[in-house]
Design a protein around this motif. Structure first.
Motif, PDB file in Angstrom:
ATOM      1  N   ARG A  28     -20.770  27.036 -12.402  1.00 14.82           N
ATOM      2  CA  ARG A  28     -21.556  27.511 -13.578  1.00 14.82           C
ATOM      3  C   ARG A  28     -20.930  28.370 -14.443  1.00 14.82           C
ATOM      4  NH1 ARG A  28     -27.001  25.701 -13.182  1.00 14.82           N
ATOM      5  NH2 ARG A  28     -26.789  23.499 -12.320  1.00 14.82           N
ATOM      6  N   ALA A  30     -19.511  28.025 -17.279  1.00 11.73           N
ATOM      7  CA  ALA A  30     -20.079  27.821 -18.528  1.00 11.73           C
ATOM      8  C   ALA A  30     -21.598  27.887 -18.439  1.00 11.73           C
ATOM      9  CB  ALA A  30     -19.502  26.426 -19.095  1.00 11.73           C
ATOM     10  N   GLY A  31     -22.312  28.784 -19.016  1.00 13.80           N
ATOM     11  CA  GLY A  31     -23.957  28.885 -18.735  1.00 13.80           C
ATOM     12  C   GLY A  31     -24.324  29.966 -19.294  1.00 13.80           C
ATOM     13  N   TYR A  37     -22.520  30.671 -24.871  1.00  8.09           N
ATOM     14  CA  TYR A  37     -23.406  29.348 -24.518  1.00  8.09           C
ATOM     15  C   TYR A  37     -24.660  29.583 -24.955  1.00  8.09           C
ATOM     16  CZ  TYR A  37     -25.706  25.909 -21.670  1.00  8.09           C
ATOM     17  OH  TYR A  37     -26.457  24.922 -21.134  1.00  8.09           O
ATOM     18  N   PHE A  75     -18.096  20.491 -18.704  1.00  7.82           N
ATOM     19  CA  PHE A  75     -19.605  20.878 -18.828  1.00  7.82           C
ATOM     20  C   PHE A  75     -20.306  19.381 -18.875  1.00  7.82           C
ATOM     21  CE2 PHE A  75     -23.621  21.758 -20.719  1.00  7.82           C
ATOM     22  CZ  PHE A  75     -23.832  22.707 -20.065  1.00  7.82           C
ATOM     23  N   ASP A  77     -23.530  17.307 -16.153  1.00  7.29           N
ATOM     24  CA  ASP A  77     -24.699  17.586 -14.862  1.00  7.29           C
ATOM     25  C   ASP A  77     -24.610  16.488 -14.013  1.00  7.29           C
ATOM     26  OD1 ASP A  77     -26.904  19.305 -14.467  1.00  7.29           O
ATOM     27  OD2 ASP A  77     -27.653  17.632 -14.049  1.00  7.29           O
ATOM     28  N   TYR A  91     -34.795  17.449 -19.013  1.00 10.11           N
ATOM     29  CA  TYR A  91     -34.238  18.677 -18.647  1.00 10.11           C
ATOM     30  C   TYR A  91     -35.654  19.677 -19.048  1.00 10.11           C
ATOM     31  CZ  TYR A  91     -30.043  17.161 -16.662  1.00 10.11           C
ATOM     32  OH  TYR A  91     -29.102  16.499 -16.024  1.00 10.11           O
ATOM     33  N   PRO A  96     -34.769  20.412 -13.816  1.00  8.48           N
ATOM     34  CA  PRO A  96     -34.757  18.983 -14.229  1.00  8.48           C
ATOM     35  C   PRO A  96     -35.808  18.029 -13.629  1.00  8.48           C
ATOM     36  CG  PRO A  96     -32.826  19.583 -12.920  1.00  8.48           C
ATOM     37  CD  PRO A  96     -33.597  20.911 -13.129  1.00  8.48           C
ATOM     38  N   TRP A 209     -27.911  20.312  -1.773  1.00  5.55           N
ATOM     39  CA  TRP A 209     -29.112  20.456  -1.066  1.00  5.55           C
ATOM     40  C   TRP A 209     -29.078  20.062   0.507  1.00  5.55           C
ATOM     41  CZ3 TRP A 209     -29.701  24.234  -3.940  1.00  5.55           C
ATOM     42  CH2 TRP A 209     -29.832  24.065  -5.294  1.00  5.55           C
ATOM     43  N   HIS A 321     -22.129  29.918  -4.787  1.00  8.67           N
ATOM     44  CA  HIS A 321     -22.874  28.786  -5.466  1.00  8.67           C
ATOM     45  C   HIS A 321     -22.817  29.423  -6.935  1.00  8.67           C
ATOM     46  CE1 HIS A 321     -26.897  26.205  -5.250  1.00  8.67           C
ATOM     47  NE2 HIS A 321     -25.931  25.818  -5.866  1.00  8.67           N
TER      48      HIS A 321
HETATM   49  C1  LIG Z   1     -27.977  20.431  -8.012  1.00  8.61           C
HETATM   50  C2  LIG Z   1     -27.110  20.631  -9.321  1.00  8.61           C
HETATM   51  C3  LIG Z   1     -27.650  20.313 -10.981  1.00  8.61           C
HETATM   52  N1  LIG Z   1     -26.645  20.049 -11.700  1.00  8.61           N
HETATM   53  C4  LIG Z   1     -25.278  20.719 -10.971  1.00  8.61           C
HETATM   54  C5  LIG Z   1     -25.765  20.643  -9.670  1.00  8.61           C
HETATM   55  C6  LIG Z   1     -24.820  21.094  -8.302  1.00  8.61           C
HETATM   56  C7  LIG Z   1     -24.286  22.512  -8.565  1.00  8.61           C
HETATM   57  C8  LIG Z   1     -25.575  23.307  -8.001  1.00  8.61           C
HETATM   58  O1  LIG Z   1     -25.725  23.249  -7.074  1.00  8.61           O
HETATM   59  O2  LIG Z   1     -25.921  24.428  -8.681  1.00  8.61           O
HETATM   60  C9  LIG Z   1     -23.779  20.829 -11.332  1.00  8.61           C
HETATM   61  C10 LIG Z   1     -23.834  21.234 -12.735  1.00  8.61           C
HETATM   62  N2  LIG Z   1     -24.461  21.660 -13.887  1.00  8.61           N
HETATM   63  C11 LIG Z   1     -24.069  22.154 -14.861  1.00  8.61           C
HETATM   64  C12 LIG Z   1     -22.755  22.233 -14.370  1.00  8.61           C
HETATM   65  C13 LIG Z   1     -21.509  22.600 -15.703  1.00  8.61           C
HETATM   66  C14 LIG Z   1     -20.386  22.954 -15.301  1.00  8.61           C
HETATM   67  C15 LIG Z   1     -20.275  24.597 -14.587  1.00  8.61           C
HETATM   68  O3  LIG Z   1     -20.391  24.609 -13.475  1.00  8.61           O
HETATM   69  O4  LIG Z   1     -19.975  25.512 -15.558  1.00  8.61           O
HETATM   70  C16 LIG Z   1     -22.543  21.565 -13.268  1.00  8.61           C
HETATM   71  C17 LIG Z   1     -21.277  21.608 -12.303  1.00  8.61           C
HETATM   72  C18 LIG Z   1     -24.428  22.650 -16.123  1.00  8.61           C
HETATM   73  C19 LIG Z   1     -25.967  23.007 -16.188  1.00  8.61           C
HETATM   74  N3  LIG Z   1     -27.036  22.270 -15.726  1.00  8.61           N
HETATM   75  C20 LIG Z   1     -28.084  22.593 -16.119  1.00  8.61           C
HETATM   76  C21 LIG Z   1     -27.825  23.956 -16.912  1.00  8.61           C
HETATM   77  C22 LIG Z   1     -28.705  24.878 -17.606  1.00  8.61           C
HETATM   78  C23 LIG Z   1     -29.447  24.026 -18.735  1.00  8.61           C
HETATM   79  C24 LIG Z   1     -29.650  25.045 -19.731  1.00  8.61           C
HETATM   80  O5  LIG Z   1     -28.632  25.227 -20.452  1.00  8.61           O
HETATM   81  O6  LIG Z   1     -30.946  25.404 -20.014  1.00  8.61           O
HETATM   82  C25 LIG Z   1     -26.383  23.946 -17.038  1.00  8.61           C
HETATM   83  C26 LIG Z   1     -25.551  25.099 -17.537  1.00  8.61           C
HETATM   84  C27 LIG Z   1     -29.562  22.236 -15.604  1.00  8.61           C
HETATM   85  C28 LIG Z   1     -29.604  21.916 -14.207  1.00  8.61           C
HETATM   86  N4  LIG Z   1     -29.084  20.861 -13.718  1.00  8.61           N
HETATM   87  C29 LIG Z   1     -29.360  20.872 -12.451  1.00  8.61           C
HETATM   88  C30 LIG Z   1     -30.372  22.090 -11.976  1.00  8.61           C
HETATM   89  C31 LIG Z   1     -30.959  22.366 -10.797  1.00  8.61           C
HETATM   90  C32 LIG Z   1     -30.537  22.472 -13.405  1.00  8.61           C
HETATM   91  C33 LIG Z   1     -31.582  23.441 -13.686  1.00  8.61           C
HETATM   92  C34 LIG Z   1     -31.097  24.939 -13.163  1.00  8.61           C
HETATM   93  C35 LIG Z   1     -30.669  25.853 -14.334  1.00  8.61           C
HETATM   94  O7  LIG Z   1     -31.461  25.728 -15.197  1.00  8.61           O
HETATM   95  O8  LIG Z   1     -29.816  26.490 -13.925  1.00  8.61           O
HETATM   96  C36 LIG Z   1     -28.898  19.758 -11.398  1.00  8.61           C
END
Ligand SMILES: Cc1c2[nH]c(c1CCC(=O)O)Cc1[nH]c(c(CCC(=O)O)c1C)Cc1[nH]c(c(CCC(=O)O)c1C)Cc1[nH]c(c(C)c1CCC(=O)O)C2
Length: 344
Positions: A28, A30-31, A37, A75, A77, A91, A96, A209, A321
């Protein structure tokens, strides 16, 4: 770092070669903890961002420049693959959501088999534009969800605390469970092998998970599918296998057959490494919440992790994580600098 004639330390470490310092990147990276971001997200939804290759390249490259990390992660998901299965991916602010969760053998039969080259062509366009923007500075990591973690979203309809529907499916209808896992493995393999064709340098498989499982259930209902997944990835690209809460599963996860094991902070890194075996590389494992501590304390904790592995080749530094949205950016940069300085 711009010399593309020699392999980058991140890739060397994945292959357990000696490196001049310990390579580091952050899940994460990038976030939302980054203002850049948040500015991008103020103008475009998360899904639209994922589907716009030039924006993907921008948000993927920015943390590489600001943090000086040794790898970029595309970047995207893990759940994007579920959208073309026809279950209604959304989302929402709380995370999600799968609008039409699958709970029965009939639901599973009704799933569409995605053709990633068509429905996910935006991911491959994003790989190409990100590679061009990186211009060889650091390797690009592609990724996917592991079948168990993807199945848990499909079945529960979103995040879950107890995975009751997921576990009930393999308890009551193992045939339907295995059919679902087989279809997820097949789609995931077309998805990631096309990422490799598009130019990723390494692959991380997120089984975020899977730590909710008893070892016997992992062995019976997950491991055979993970083995087929790992065996089907186009050879030549190092594969990182990551999960959280996996302390009771590490020896079994090793049998899936990745190059690198990613571990969270709930286990000492040297213990995790001897349990998976020193013939694998290891990635981890600072507690993401440690980044809220003062920089001097962060540096001390980075030093502790580096001392545990005693300079053994094959360690990639990472958090246990993803970075949390409230994390101070200057603390993240202090962590990366500490890894580079203390390991050199
Ligand atoms: C379980 C899982 C998901 N997605 C991902 C996982 C495995 C990693 C982990 O265990 O955290 C993987 C993921 N999701 C995202 C990336 C981008 C690359 C990076 O790591 O920078 C990666 C590698 C962007 C994202 N994926 C998501 C965001 C947030 C969305 C936003 O901008 O509002 C980002 C940056 C949305 C997302 N997508 C997912 C969830 C649970 C969420 C919401 C949680 C949150 O809000 O942080 C499913």
């Amino acid at each position: 770092m711009t010399d593309t004639s020699t392999e980058h330390p991140f890739l060397t470490a994945c292959r357990r070669g000696k490196t001049p310092y310990t390579p580091v990147w952050l899940m994460r990276q990038a976030g939302r903890y980054m203002q850049h971001y948040r500015d991008v997200r103020a103008k475009v939804s998360f899904l639209d961002l994922c589907k716009t290759p030039d924006l993907v390249a921008e948000v993927t490259v920015t943390p590489v420049e600001r943090l000086n990390v040794d790898a970029a992660i595309l970047f995207a998901d893990i759940l994007l693959l579920l959208e073309p299965m026809g279950v209604g991916l959304e989302y929402a602010t709380g995370g999600p959501v799968i609008q039409r969760p699958v709970r029965t053998g009939g639901d599973i039969d009704a799933l569409r088999d995605p053709v990633p080259e068509e429905s996910l062509s935006y991911v491959y366009a994003a790989v190409r534009s990100t590679r061009a923007a990186l211009n060889g500075r650091v390797p690009l990591i592609g990724f996917c969800g592991a079948p168990f973690t993807l199945a848990s979203y499909l079945i529960e309809g979103g995040a879950s605390r107890n995975y009751i529907h997921t576990k009930r499916l393999y308890h009551t209808d193992p045939g339907a469970w295995n059919a679902l896992m087989e279809r997820l493995v097949a789609s995931t393999l077309s998805y990631v092998n096309a990422q490799i064709d598009a130019g990723i340098d390494a692959l991380q498989v997120f089984d975020s998970w899977v730590g909710c499982l008893a070892p016997d259930d992992y062995r019976e209902y997950v491991l055979p599918h993970m083995r087929r997944l790992m065996a089907g990835v186009t050879p030549g690209v190092p594969v990182i296998h990551f999960g959280t809460g996996t302390c009771g599963l590490l020896e079994l996860m090793r049998e899936a057959g990745s190059d690198v094991m990613g571990v969270d902070w709930r286990v000492d890194l040297d213990e995790a490494w001897s349990r998976v075996g020193h013939d694998m590389a290891i990635q981890g494992n600072l507690d993401p919440v440690a980044l809220f501590a003062p920089p001097a304390e962060i540096r001390r904790r980075v030093g502790d992790i580096l001392r545990r592995v005693q300079g053994r080749p094959g360690h990639i530094f990472n958090l246990g994580h993803g970075i949390l949205p409230e994390t101070p950016v200057d603390h993240v940069r202090a962590m990366v600098d500490a890894v580079h300085e203390l390991s050199a």
